[in-house]
Scaffold this active site. Structure first.
Site, PDB file in Angstrom:
ATOM      1  N   HIS A 136       0.840  -1.191   0.000  1.00  0.00           N
ATOM      2  CA  HIS A 136       0.000   0.000   0.000  1.00  0.00           C
ATOM      3  C   HIS A 136       0.876   1.242   0.000  1.00  0.00           C
ATOM      4  O   HIS A 136       1.982   1.248   0.540  1.00  0.00           O
ATOM      5  CB  HIS A 136      -0.982   0.022   1.178  1.00  0.00           C
ATOM      6  N   HIS A 161       0.743   5.300   0.936  1.00  0.00           N
ATOM      7  CA  HIS A 161       0.047   6.353   1.669  1.00  0.00           C
ATOM      8  C   HIS A 161       0.146   7.655   0.871  1.00  0.00           C
ATOM      9  O   HIS A 161       1.243   8.040   0.449  1.00  0.00           O
ATOM     10  CB  HIS A 161       0.710   6.590   3.029  1.00  0.00           C
TER      11      HIS A 161
END
Length: 155
Positions: free
Chosen positions: A106, A108
């Site tokens: 992931h 951010h």
């Protein structure tokens, strides 16, 4: 590598992808999903994840990583506009020693304002109604950006 480095399909982001857990989605296509972090470090803090199982940058297919990067850029541009940010922090962590907590790749995307510090990681869960409003702002900015791009292509 140890056995702990295998991809775990029960991780929270895999469960969000399967629809088992809710998320404030702001963007989705056939290869990536972007949604708001429920414990944002700043208003508008979004996460971009691949739909393919990938623990982190060390095991993701390069084409999937490139797509996640393209989506991250799109979300960053929209977040800067939606939250009138002075800048954007982009973070991506790999393995526990590298700061990774959820073991599904992931990225951010965190809108930033000069002189305003980020909250500590995972420090405070945001109210659902605030997340919904932030998601709506981000989706609106994404729609405006897409409309501008279509108009530019139409000439």
């Amino acid at each position: 590598m140890t056995a702990t480095t295998a991809y775990d399909p029960s991780n929270i982001f895999a469960r969000i992808l399967r629809g088992e857990l809710p998320a404030q989605k702001v963007y989705e296509d056939d290869r990536a999903l972007a949604f708001l972090d429920i414990m944002p470090r700043c208003p508008g803090h979004a996460l971009v994840i691949p739909k393919t199982p990938a623990r982190n940058i060390l095991d993701i297919d390069p084409d999937d990583l490139a797509h996640v990067a393209k989506v991250a850029k799109t979300i960053a541009i929209a977040a800067k506009a939606a939250f009138q940010a002075d800048g954007i922090t982009v973070q991506q962590f790999n393995e526990e020693a590298g700061g990774q907590v959820v073991f599904h790749l992931h990225v951010h995307i965190i809108p930033r304002h000069l002189g305003v510090p980020m909250k500590p990681p995972a420090s405070e869960m945001e109210k659902p109604e605030v997340l919904a409003e932030h998601a709506a702002r981000l989706r609106a900015a994404l729609a405006e950006d897409a409309a501008r791009q279509r108009a530019a292509l139409a000439g």
